[in-house]
Design a protein around this motif. Structure first.
Motif, PDB file in Angstrom:
ATOM      1  N   LYS A  53       0.562  -1.390   0.147  1.00 28.36           N
ATOM      2  CA  LYS A  53       0.210   0.035   0.059  1.00 28.36           C
ATOM      3  C   LYS A  53       0.956   0.936  -0.069  1.00 28.36           C
ATOM      4  O   LYS A  53       0.633   1.951   0.746  1.00 28.36           O
ATOM      5  N   LYS A  54       1.812   1.317  -0.875  1.00 27.36           N
ATOM      6  CA  LYS A  54       2.715   2.352  -1.100  1.00 27.36           C
ATOM      7  C   LYS A  54       2.445   3.455  -1.938  1.00 27.36           C
ATOM      8  O   LYS A  54       3.117   4.561  -2.305  1.00 27.36           O
ATOM      9  N   ILE A  55       1.261   3.177  -2.795  1.00 28.42           N
ATOM     10  CA  ILE A  55       0.957   4.374  -3.816  1.00 28.42           C
ATOM     11  C   ILE A  55      -0.437   5.012  -3.373  1.00 28.42           C
ATOM     12  O   ILE A  55      -1.522   4.613  -2.962  1.00 28.42           O
ATOM     13  N   LYS A  56      -0.390   6.644  -3.681  1.00 26.89           N
ATOM     14  CA  LYS A  56      -1.401   7.275  -3.219  1.00 26.89           C
ATOM     15  C   LYS A  56      -1.680   8.139  -4.627  1.00 26.89           C
ATOM     16  O   LYS A  56      -0.693   8.531  -5.339  1.00 26.89           O
ATOM     17  N   LYS A  57      -2.959   8.105  -4.952  1.00 25.40           N
ATOM     18  CA  LYS A  57      -3.223   9.043  -6.034  1.00 25.40           C
ATOM     19  C   LYS A  57      -3.865  10.224  -5.319  1.00 25.40           C
ATOM     20  O   LYS A  57      -4.927  10.156  -4.624  1.00 25.40           O
ATOM     21  N   VAL A  58      -3.116  11.387  -5.719  1.00 22.63           N
ATOM     22  CA  VAL A  58      -3.346  12.631  -4.741  1.00 22.63           C
ATOM     23  C   VAL A  58      -3.967  13.644  -5.999  1.00 22.63           C
ATOM     24  O   VAL A  58      -3.696  13.850  -7.056  1.00 22.63           O
ATOM     25  N   THR A  59      -5.201  13.990  -5.492  1.00 21.20           N
ATOM     26  CA  THR A  59      -6.091  14.725  -6.407  1.00 21.20           C
ATOM     27  C   THR A  59      -6.699  16.121  -5.566  1.00 21.20           C
ATOM     28  O   THR A  59      -6.980  16.223  -4.421  1.00 21.20           O
ATOM     29  N   SER A  60      -6.517  17.257  -6.345  1.00 17.56           N
ATOM     30  CA  SER A  60      -7.052  18.553  -5.928  1.00 17.56           C
ATOM     31  C   SER A  60      -8.331  18.719  -6.485  1.00 17.56           C
ATOM     32  O   SER A  60      -8.873  18.156  -7.175  1.00 17.56           O
ATOM     33  N   SER A  61      -8.790  19.820  -5.828  1.00 17.40           N
ATOM     34  CA  SER A  61     -10.617  20.234  -6.097  1.00 17.40           C
ATOM     35  C   SER A  61     -10.328  20.586  -7.473  1.00 17.40           C
ATOM     36  O   SER A  61     -11.530  20.660  -8.130  1.00 17.40           O
ATOM     37  N   CYS A  62      -9.358  21.239  -8.178  1.00 17.02           N
ATOM     38  CA  CYS A  62      -9.631  21.600  -9.618  1.00 17.02           C
ATOM     39  C   CYS A  62      -9.309  20.387 -10.412  1.00 17.02           C
ATOM     40  O   CYS A  62      -9.647  20.672 -11.728  1.00 17.02           O
ATOM     41  N   GLY A  63      -9.006  19.193 -10.055  1.00 16.26           N
ATOM     42  CA  GLY A  63      -9.059  18.098 -10.827  1.00 16.26           C
ATOM     43  C   GLY A  63      -7.616  17.661 -11.271  1.00 16.26           C
ATOM     44  O   GLY A  63      -7.311  16.560 -11.754  1.00 16.26           O
TER      45      GLY A  63
END
Length: 137
Positions: A53-63
């Protein structure tokens, strides 16, 4: 008749990974063999990152979004979506300089985890993404 390149083959395999994993929660030996044929040891290392579990998909509010992958040594790397780019030394040496691989294990893990639907998702501010991208340059 044109011969498909590694990138187009990988795109097709990722679609198969998505379909198989959604249907059964696992990947068939045939798909794993195909992935291993293209990526070799990087596949084993990428699957280990996914299992850990070393992967993060990081998303901001603007996409805007990117991947943050913590390497096996504990170093966090930024991988850009729809790109083979990674900050790791293996990308510079094995992907760019020697052309031994089409992607490093971090990019492969990010793409596989997304296709499998197992990437942890993290919502962040637009400023956070901008700061991460600015630090890359």
């Amino acid at each position: 008749m044109s011969v498909p390149n590694g990138v187009s083959v990988m795109a097709g395999l990722l679609q198969i990974v998505k379909t198989e994993y959604q249907a059964s929660g696992q990947l068939s030996p045939g798909v794993l063999h195909s992935l291993h044929t293209i990526h070799g040891q990087s596949l084993v290392n990428a699957l280990d990152l996914i299992d850990s579990k070393k992967i993060k998909k990081v998303t901001s509010s603007c996409g805007r979004w990117l991947y943050q992958v913590t390497g096996s040594s504990g170093t966090p790397y930024v991988c850009l979506p729809n790109s083979a780019f990674c900050q790791c030394p293996a990308f510079k040496f094995n992907v760019v300089k020697r052309r031994d691989n089409i992607v490093c294990k971090h990019v492969l893990a990010a793409r596989l985890s997304t296709a499998m639907g197992v990437a942890e998702e993290k919502s962040v501010s637009d400023e956070y993404i901008a700061d991460v991208l600015a630090q890359m340059g």
